[in-house]
Motif scaffolding. Structure first.
Motif, PDB file in Angstrom:
ATOM      1  N   LYS A 424     123.345  28.940  56.094  1.00  0.00           N
ATOM      2  CA  LYS A 424     124.941  28.683  56.130  1.00  0.00           C
ATOM      3  C   LYS A 424     125.609  29.497  56.949  1.00  0.00           C
ATOM      4  N   LEU A 425     126.544  29.022  57.852  1.00  0.00           N
ATOM      5  CA  LEU A 425     127.500  29.878  58.665  1.00  0.00           C
ATOM      6  C   LEU A 425     128.214  31.148  57.827  1.00  0.00           C
ATOM      7  N   SER A 426     128.505  30.392  56.519  1.00  0.00           N
ATOM      8  CA  SER A 426     129.335  31.376  55.691  1.00  0.00           C
ATOM      9  C   SER A 426     128.467  32.497  54.953  1.00  0.00           C
ATOM     10  N   GLU A 427     127.091  32.357  55.239  1.00  0.00           N
ATOM     11  CA  GLU A 427     126.085  33.166  54.512  1.00  0.00           C
ATOM     12  C   GLU A 427     126.062  32.972  53.090  1.00  0.00           C
ATOM     13  N   GLN A 428     126.486  31.872  52.572  1.00  0.00           N
ATOM     14  CA  GLN A 428     126.109  31.599  50.850  1.00  0.00           C
ATOM     15  C   GLN A 428     125.043  30.646  50.832  1.00  0.00           C
ATOM     16  N   SER A 429     124.465  30.803  49.668  1.00  0.00           N
ATOM     17  CA  SER A 429     123.476  29.981  49.538  1.00  0.00           C
ATOM     18  C   SER A 429     123.683  28.651  49.065  1.00  0.00           C
ATOM     19  N   TYR A 430     122.682  27.587  49.095  1.00  0.00           N
ATOM     20  CA  TYR A 430     122.643  26.093  48.992  1.00  0.00           C
ATOM     21  C   TYR A 430     122.605  26.056  47.314  1.00  0.00           C
ATOM     22  N   GLY A 431     123.783  25.228  46.991  1.00  0.00           N
ATOM     23  CA  GLY A 431     123.731  24.724  45.675  1.00  0.00           C
ATOM     24  C   GLY A 431     122.600  23.520  45.110  1.00  0.00           C
ATOM     25  N   LEU A 432     122.794  23.452  43.952  1.00  0.00           N
ATOM     26  CA  LEU A 432     121.779  22.222  43.667  1.00  0.00           C
ATOM     27  C   LEU A 432     122.518  20.776  44.017  1.00  0.00           C
ATOM     28  N   GLU A 433     123.887  20.983  43.891  1.00  0.00           N
ATOM     29  CA  GLU A 433     124.451  19.575  44.368  1.00  0.00           C
ATOM     30  C   GLU A 433     124.103  19.306  45.588  1.00  0.00           C
ATOM     31  N   GLU A 434     124.102  20.239  46.670  1.00  0.00           N
ATOM     32  CA  GLU A 434     123.818  20.000  48.066  1.00  0.00           C
ATOM     33  C   GLU A 434     122.319  19.505  48.382  1.00  0.00           C
TER      34      GLU A 434
END
Length: 805
Positions: A424-434
């Motif tokens: 992600k551009l925000s450097e956050q990890s992907y969640g289960l919902e995504e």
């Protein structure tokens, strides 16, 4: 009764009932759903019967309700443990769980007696049970179930690497721990019934887990309810605060008539659906917050691709929407290439430098997704041993793409593609919902991509088909692609391969030619199968001279194909559109005309090429050699001249001498070159070669005159030959000649399985078989001629012919 004593069980019953209704209305395939529903139902019963017990007018009634509640309390704790097993995917039969259910049966049987609850007594806060001897065993069973549940949740929390999953389990772990603490406090000096408060806390924490971490997905119900509530509120506000006061003010009346209400209802009916969609969008935006745009982007993929079967349009729409929705800087979609030999990048964002990357069919990533439907994370790639075998090029590609999530595109027929999604551009990890929503979308898109591929490609060759070529022709027929060149090609020898060797060999020939075309052209060129044996190539930004050079490369690559009995050759024609005012259909006709002129001009050469390839295949497949063919031709011409044959007959005899065994190219080589004795089954296979040779001959205009000779060259003078069992002079003269000289040459030059004999011994052998296997008159003439010829006469005195052995 004190409110703090009477109200908690009622709150527990209400909370459990609400959760039960929500869970029941939202179906899910989760194996934990049924145990969870039973757990909620038992919790409802616990709350209701404890409330009835606490609100009883006397101890006798209280004792009755407590004895009913005791088995339900035990069942609640057992179902809690059962739910933990299903939620953590422990599907095996648990002996502990079976033991708990068995103990529950005993508890139900003993509950009406004084062994569990002896009596009820009134204390300062209400009623308190006096526990009998079995009651302590029941309490121990409850403690065991709580401890087992906590242990199960803890071990799953400890082993999980997914942060969202760990948070969900942590909520349940805390809630279960509170139940355990509350239960233990029941028998401590505190002597206050705290277990029901623990149950209330469990319901509250479970509700949070359901909402925040999707213990069960109730978002749809909440969103729909909010949308309807919002619409209802707006409608009521408009009616009460705006329309009614305005009407009363204008009419000066104190009542609102029925007609006014009906008009309002009709107007509400008209605007209901648009208003509901507007309200739903507003609720979704509030409910999902930053994920709203992400969901809308994924929903838009279907709209963009609904009416298109253009593979490039679909892949670009998919990758664009995915990157927008997932808010990542890099992504790529790889699909099987035209030949189906590897997976290559069809569309990408942010990784143009690696667009030539290919993942082979035996790549760890491809083989993994052939077996699994689950997405892979970066961590999975590091910890799963199978991915340690990735090539350095593949590892470098994954690093450049910064792939955080890899999602398969699967259809019932198998793996149709793979999507690589960068960080992600925000450097956050992907969640289960995504990841969950992305999986749903990719499952839908996989079918669309598969349909597009079936529409675009010729199934046999893997090249584009004619329908898709016409789409590409319209796309590339623009000024910026000029000069636009066209190559049309016609494959020589396909009919011969199909008729003589079977359609499987013809299909393999087409596939080999398709491979030669791909090797000859550039990645941006469009190669299509135009018809049965015709191909067409579209070359953007290519001059006619460059197209002719590519045509030359195609001819050479076709000549280099050596694995077929019939070597392929192509007649090719080129044309070029150089200006916008030219009609592309005119260029197509010009390329086709030039192809047919090329085919006519090289007809003799093509025929010679086909016959030469048959000759070469015969030498490579059997014990026959070029020297054997030349000796056969020399002896056949000598014997034919002695018989007074015409020039045409001599030419046909020489041709037959070279190709009489041509049918052997379709016999398995293992049988042809077997050094030992053949089995009866193998002999049956070998005896089919005259018929196969006959089919080959009648499929080629130049070989038709010798077709009968090929069919009958193994007939015997006494009628015991094959395949027609002809006898005597019913056997064509040319076949009788070939039978004699072929036997003579084999005897005098030997085979790997048979030693050679001298010419004198060979003549004696022919004379021995005269009248049975061979024509006796021809044997006598041939042996006289052979005896008069020098033993080592050079074979090159034989006249040149268009074919060989």
């Amino acid at each position: 009764m004190r409110l703090d004593y009477l109200v908690p069980p009622l709150l527990v019953a209400v909370a459990a009932t609400g959760l039960f209704i929500v869970a029941l209305l939202q179906p899910t395939r989760s194996p934990a759903r049924k145990p969870f529903l039973w757990l909620l139902a038992a919790t409802m019963g616990w709350g209701i019967f404890i409330f009835l017990m606490r609100s009883s007018p006397d101890t006798t009634s209280a004792l009755l309700w407590d004895r009913v509640a005791t088995p339900i309390i035990v069942l609640t704790h057992i179902l809690h443990y059962h739910f933990s097993l299903r939620l953590t995917n422990k599907f095996g039969v648990s002996r502990l769980l079976l033991g708990m259910y068995a103990a529950l049966v005993v508890c139900i049987a003993l509950a009406p007696t004084s062994l569990v609850i002896t009596e009820m007594e009134r204390v300062y806060y209400g009623y308190a049970p006096v526990v009998g001897p079995v009651g302590y065993v029941v309490f121990l069973l409850i403690i065991v179930s709580i401890v087992a549940t906590i242990r199960n949740f803890y071990l799953s929390w400890k082993s999980s690497a997914d942060l969202v999953e760990k948070n969900r389990l942590l909520y349940l772990l805390v809630a279960t721990g509170l139940v355990g603490v509350g239960t233990l406090l029941e028998v401590t000096p505190v002597t206050y019934p705290t277990a029901i408060f623990a149950n209330l806390a469990f319901c509250a924490i479970t509700t949070v887990a359901m909402l925040r971490y999707h213990l069960l997905d109730i978002h749809i119900i909440i969103r729909k309810t909010l949308a309807y509530a919002m619409l209802s509120g707006v409608a009521m506000a408009v009616y009460l605060l705006l329309l009614v006061p305005m009407y009363l003010l204008v009419s000066q009346s104190g009542n609102v008539p029925l007609v006014f209400n009906l008009v309002f209802l009709v107007g509400l009916t008209i605007v209901f659906q648009p208003a509901l969609r507007l309200a739903q969008n507003w609720v979704d935006r509030w409910f999902y917050r930053d994920r709203y745009d992400y969901l809308r982007a994924l929903e838009g993929i279907g709209e963009e691709t609904r009416n298109s079967l253009d593979l490039s349009v679909i892949t670009n729409a998919l990758i664009s929407s995915v990157t927008s929705a997932m808010r990542c800087g890099k992504a790529a979609i790889v699909l099987p290439d035209a030949a189906g030999e590897s997976f290559t990048i069809f569309a990408s964002v942010g990784i143009e430098a690696v667009e030539d990357v290919r993942f082979s069919l035996d790549s760890s990533i491809v083989t993994w997704f052939n077996r699994s439907d689950e997405p892979l994370s970066r961590r999975d790639m590091h910890v799963i041993p199978q991915f340690q075998s990735l090539t350095l090029r593949e590892r470098h590609t994954l690093e450049q793409m910064e792939s955080e999530v890899i999602v398969p595109l699967k259809t019932p027929s198998g793996l149709s593609g793979i999507i690589f999604i960068g960080s992600k551009l925000s450097e956050q990890s992907y969640g289960l919902e995504e990841v969950r929503v992305l999986r749903v979308v990719t499952h839908q898109m996989a079918a669309t991509l598969e349909n597009a591929r079936l529409y675009a490609y010729d199934k046999l060759t893997g090249l584009y088909n004619r329908a898709y070529f016409e789409i590409e022709l319209r796309r590339l027929d623009v000024p910026r692609q000029l000069p636009l060149s066209i190559i049309m090609g016609d494959l020589n020898g396909l009919k011969l391969a199909n008729d003589a060797l079977g359609h499987e060999e013809g299909d393999r020939l087409l596939q080999s030619v398709a491979g030669a075309l791909r090797r000859s052209c550039r990645p941006e060129d469009v190669i299509a199968r135009w018809g049965g044996d015709e191909f067409i190539i579209l070359l953007p930004l290519t001059t006619e001279r460059e197209a002719m050079e590519i045509a030359g490369t195609i001819r050479q690559n076709c000549r280099d194909i050596a694995q077929h009995a019939i070597r392929p050759s192509m007649a090719l024609g080129t044309a070029c559109k150089v200006s916008s005012d030219q009609d592309i259909t005119q260029a197509l006709r010009e390329a086709e005309d030039r192809m047919y002129r090329n085919k006519l001009m090289e007809r003799d050469s093509a025929r010679h090429s086909i016959i030469s390839s048959l000759e070469q295949s015969l030498w490579e497949t059997t014990h026959e050699t070029e020297e054997h063919a030349k000796r056969m031709q020399m002896m056949a011409l000598t014997l034919g001249q002695s018989l007074g044959l015409s020039d045409n007959e001599l030419d046909e005899l020489a041709l037959l001498a070279a190709l009489h065994d041509i049918g052997k190219i379709a016999i398995p080589k293992t049988i042809i070159v077997k050094p030992g004795r053949l089995t009866p089954e193998e002999w049956d296979v070998v005896r089919k070669h005259p018929e196969i040779g006959y089919r080959i001959a009648v499929s080629s205009q130049d070989l038709v005159p010798i077709a009968e000779g090929i069919l009958t060259h193994h007939e015997r003078w006494d009628g015991n030959g094959y395949p027609l069992r002809l006898q005597g002079e019913a056997i064509p003269l040319s076949s009788r000649i070939i039978a004699i000289i072929d036997a003579y040459d084999v005897i005098t030059h030997g085979r790997p399985y048979k030693a050679k004999l001298s010419p004198e011994e060979a003549a004696m052998e022919l004379q021995r078989c005269a009248g049975s296997q061979f024509d006796p008159t021809l044997v006598e003439l041939f042996t006289r001629l052979a005896a008069s010829q020098p033993e080592d006469r050079e074979a090159e005195t034989a006249p040149a012919v268009a074919v060989g052995a």
